[in-house]
Design an enzyme around this catalytic site. Structure first.
Site, PDB file in Angstrom:
ATOM      1  N   GLY A 131       1.034  -0.870   0.123  1.00 44.22           N
ATOM      2  CA  GLY A 131       0.340   0.187   0.066  1.00 44.22           C
ATOM      3  C   GLY A 131       1.045   1.936   0.488  1.00 44.22           C
ATOM      4  O   GLY A 131       0.092   2.228  -0.207  1.00 44.22           O
ATOM      5  N   ASP A 154      -6.148   2.259  10.226  1.00 44.89           N
ATOM      6  CA  ASP A 154      -7.583   1.735   9.684  1.00 44.89           C
ATOM      7  C   ASP A 154      -7.990   1.381  11.805  1.00 44.89           C
ATOM      8  O   ASP A 154      -8.008   1.684  12.536  1.00 44.89           O
ATOM      9  CB  ASP A 154      -8.081   0.845   8.739  1.00 44.89           C
ATOM     10  N   LYS A 159      -8.255   7.237   9.394  1.00 44.14           N
ATOM     11  CA  LYS A 159     -10.244   6.614   8.882  1.00 44.14           C
ATOM     12  C   LYS A 159     -10.666   6.696  10.744  1.00 44.14           C
ATOM     13  O   LYS A 159     -10.349   6.553  11.107  1.00 44.14           O
ATOM     14  CB  LYS A 159     -10.392   5.244   8.929  1.00 44.14           C
ATOM     15  N   PHE A 201     -14.413   2.815   3.142  1.00 44.44           N
ATOM     16  CA  PHE A 201     -13.424   1.885   2.010  1.00 44.44           C
ATOM     17  C   PHE A 201     -12.473   2.755   0.528  1.00 44.44           C
ATOM     18  O   PHE A 201     -13.544   3.206   0.389  1.00 44.44           O
ATOM     19  CB  PHE A 201     -13.526   0.541   1.657  1.00 44.44           C
ATOM     20  N   ASP A 212      -5.655  -0.617  -2.592  1.00 42.32           N
ATOM     21  CA  ASP A 212      -5.971  -1.669  -3.414  1.00 42.32           C
ATOM     22  C   ASP A 212      -7.257  -1.785  -3.158  1.00 42.32           C
ATOM     23  O   ASP A 212      -8.211  -1.539  -1.510  1.00 42.32           O
ATOM     24  CB  ASP A 212      -5.655  -2.549  -3.836  1.00 42.32           C
TER      25      ASP A 212
END
Ligand code: IMP
Ligand code: MG
Length: 174
Positions: free
Chosen positions: A38, A96, A124, A145, A152
């Protein structure tokens, strides 16, 4: 999908991140550890904005091995650098639940770095399950999301130059 952060907005954010990182480390040597896959886009853009002597290592972590559900974290350190007595900055795409970064920092601390900090492009809101907070957060986003700029969904969309939220119509269409 719906664009959350345009290419221009992301570019400005990453420039500010570079300035903030330089204000902490000045011209001291730094070891950046990017979490794969990522962080590849952030890593590539960020390192070209930093002027201190720099080493780059990577760790492969994966928790979203199947769509959007979180699975057991796996860490592959084959491409890792020696970090003892080094100042280390771990880079990831998104914070997250926080379990990934928490676990990685815990393991890297055992290798005796001089210092260890973390930077993420996105955090987030309202999702964190750990005490840790990253030292540098570029953007706070709502609990959706997201894909693009390295992030991805089922290994797709990492190449988008912006960050977008997936919509129900996108789920299952790759
Ligand atoms: P955490 O361990 O829950 O903090 O999750 C961190 C990892 O999950 C990140 O490195 C991402 O690879 C992945 N992840 C979490 N949220 C998203 C998202 O919205 N889109 C894509 N990947 C995500
Ligand atoms: Mg990741």
């Amino acid at each position: 999908m719906k664009v959350l952060l345009s290419e221009e907005v992301v570019r400005h954010g990453v420039r500010k991140l570079a300035v903030d990182i330089e204000s902490v480390y000045q011209d001291r040597p730094l070891t950046i550890v990017g979490l794969m896959t990522g962080s590849i886009v952030l890593l590539a853009d960020l390192i070209r904005l930093l002027k201190m002597p720099l080493r780059v290592g990577v760790l492969q972590t994966s928790s979203y091995r199947d769509g959007t559900e979180r699975q057991q974290l796996q860490i592959n350190s084959d491409l890792m650098l020696e970090i003892s007595d080094r100042e280390v900055l771990v880079i990831d795409d998104i914070f997250d639940t926080g379990h990934t970064l928490n676990e990685v920092l815990f393991r890297l601390r055992q290798l005796n770095p001089t210092s260890i900090r973390s930077a993420v492009l996105l955090r987030k809101s309202g999702r964190q399950e750990v005490e840790l907070q990253p030292d540098f957060v570029v953007f706070e986003i709502p609990d959706q999301f997201v894909v693009g700029y390295g992030l991805d969904y089922c290994d797709q969309y990492r190449n988008l130059p912006f960050v977008a939220a997936l919509e129900p119509a996108d789920i299952g269409s790759v």
